[in-house]
Design an enzyme around this catalytic site. Structure first.
Site, PDB file in Angstrom:
ATOM      1  CG  ASP A 159      -8.746  -4.198  -2.834  1.00 48.24           C
ATOM      2  OD1 ASP A 159      -9.919  -4.058  -2.469  1.00 48.24           O
ATOM      3  OD2 ASP A 159      -8.111  -3.338  -3.463  1.00 48.24           O
ATOM      4  CG  HIS A 179      -2.064   0.933   1.078  1.00 49.67           C
ATOM      5  ND1 HIS A 179      -1.955   2.272   1.311  1.00 49.67           N
ATOM      6  CD2 HIS A 179      -3.331   0.707   0.660  1.00 49.67           C
ATOM      7  CE1 HIS A 179      -3.124   2.830   1.059  1.00 49.67           C
ATOM      8  NE2 HIS A 179      -3.973   1.918   0.654  1.00 49.67           N
TER       9      HIS A 179
END
Ligand code: CMC
Length: 429
Positions: free
Chosen positions: A364, A307
């Site tokens: 996700d 991320h």
């Protein structure tokens, strides 16, 4: 004394003010840099650049903190409804009971889409990706409400557009699914809650009554809350920058849907399930896939890992991992993909490459496993993300408008050819 940064350029020292946020985040204010020095800053991908100051969402990537308007994500995911969170993000405070009721009532009044829009769906091929359809449909809404294109409309008109968007996005999303299945579209049912109504439009049939499982409704509510905002991510920045040209809210949100579609952003949830399925079909050799992700000559990345901001862990992933266990357990589903996901997480988190780079499972990684359990087809996963992210996009757009932010227009450093004369076709080598 207020803090300043000093920049020395060619023997001259320039003082740059330091801006401090409410959580003591620091930024060097370079608004006057070019005017005073002739220089700009260069930061591809905006890794160190704050495009705005914002009072909506706070996140601390090192500590794994995420808060909407000050409220920890863990508390909201546990206790709130998605409608409450949408209200909180858009209007700044948790609603009183009557405010929530009025908000919900107003939204339910707008759940239908114009009958003419049905024809648009019929023109798409059956295999059309629902994100492509969703982006086009959201933009198409602006053509049914031409008054929304006036940049000087008042607050009431803006609120109407906001409520229309919140009301119609689930309808359009479900219609795109029904279109792909070549099933009849289901009209919304206004006596249902936001999540129940969406499930009814997705899975109901005109031939029989459909009652969603409360476990499914709760899981959907949680997932939508977890996705509702994430400060200046790719799609939110897109919405703000498109809106800064005074393009209408429908057009700005349609641009956000398109930005979300990419596999490095919201499209990762579809990519994760596709990757886990491939690993399973390939015999489940996890180390092979981890090695592939580490190989700099191979474009493959472990989807659902890493991320831009979280370099420790993504707090949303923690909540979703637990929710995936709960939901599968309650629904009595044994999904081998969940086992592969857990094993892959373990192998990756013990690997030096992933540890050094702070690559952890993101939001996700486990969300697709819950969507699968809820019966949502893989191609619809990113649409589900869009449904959740809508209030965040709206809040970001509204804040940008209310703050009177200037049009977003980055600069560049030109590295192309210097001036040269036009060469007639016959003389070109
Ligand atoms: N697999 C293997 N290596 C990776 C991965 C990954 N998933 N993610 C980052 N790296 C490596 C990358 O190759 C680079 O290595 P090096 O320093 O040797 O060049 C280093 O880690 C830093 O990566 P980066 O691409 O510079 O980091 P970024 O902040 O620009 O990218 C990211 C963040 C999310 C795009 C990236 O981690 C990625 O591509 N992840 C996979 C896609 C994904 O899961 N996206 C969903 C993000 S969460 C949902 C959302 O909010 O959008």
């Amino acid at each position: 004394m207020s803090e300043v940064a000093k920049l020395e350029l060619n023997g001259t020292v320039y003082e740059l003010p330091v801006f401090t946020g409410s959580e003591n985040e620091k930024a060097i204010d370079i608004k006057k840099l070019r005017a005073e020095t002739g220089y700009i800053t260069l930061d591809p991908g905006f890794k160190n650049t704050g495009s705005t100051s914002s009072a909506i969402t706070f996140l601390d990537g090192e500590k794994g903190i995420l808060r909407y308007r000050g409220y920890p994500i863990e508390q909201l995911a546990e206790k709130a409804s998605f409608m409450e969170v949408a209200y909180l993000l858009i209007y700044g405070e948790l609603p009183q009971a009557h405010e929530l009721e009025n908000f919900h009532n107003s939204i339910t009044k707008h759940t239908l889409v114009h009958e003419d829009m049905k024809q648009f769906f019929e023109a798409y091929p059956a295999q059309a990706h629902p994100m492509g359809i969703l982006a086009s449909m959201v933009c198409s809404l602006s053509t049914f409400y031409p008054e929304s294109q006036d940049p000087n409309r008042g607050y009431e008109a803006i609120d109407l557009t906001i409520h229309r968007l919140l009301a119609k996005l689930p309808t359009l999303a479900a219609m795109s699914y029904k279109n792909a299945m070549r099933h009849p579209a289901m009209y919304p049912k206004n006596e249902l809650g936001y999540c129940e109504n969406f499930l009814h439009m997705m899975f109901g049939m005109p031939t029989e009554e459909y009652t969603p499982d409360p476990v499914v409704v709760d899981a959907l509510n949680k997932l939508l809350i977890l996705h509702a905002d994430h400060e200046q991510n790719c799609s939110a920045s897109t919405v703000r920058i498109v809106g800064s040209s005074q393009a209408n809210l429908y057009a700005s949100i349609a641009a956000g849907v398109s930005a979300l579609w990419g596999p490095l952003h919201g499209g990762a949830n579809q990519a994760v399930i596709e990757m886990l399925t491939k690993i399973q079909e390939d015999g489940g050799d996890l180390q092979k896939w981890v090695d592939k992700a580490k190989d700099k000559n191979d474009a493959f990345r472990l989807m659902g890992f890493g991320h831009r901001v979280y370099k420790n862990f993504d707090p949303r992933a923690k909540i979703i991992k637990k929710a995936a266990d709960d939901v599968l357990d309650k629904l009595g589903i044994d999904d081998p993909i969940l086992d592969i996901a857990k094993q892959l997480e373990k192998v990756a988190l013990e690997d030096e490459y992933f540890v050094q780079r702070g690559l952890y499972p993101n939001v996700d990684f486990y969300s697709g496993i819950i969507y699968r359990a809820l019966g949502i087809p893989t191609e619809m996963f990113t649409v589900m993300f869009a449904l959740g992210r809508l209030p965040g996009w709206i809040a970001q757009w509204k804040e940008m408008v209310e703050n009177g932010e200037p049009i977003g227009r980055p600069r560049q450093v030109y590295t192309g050819a210097n001036e040269r004369d036009y060469v007639p076709m016959s003389d070109r080598k």
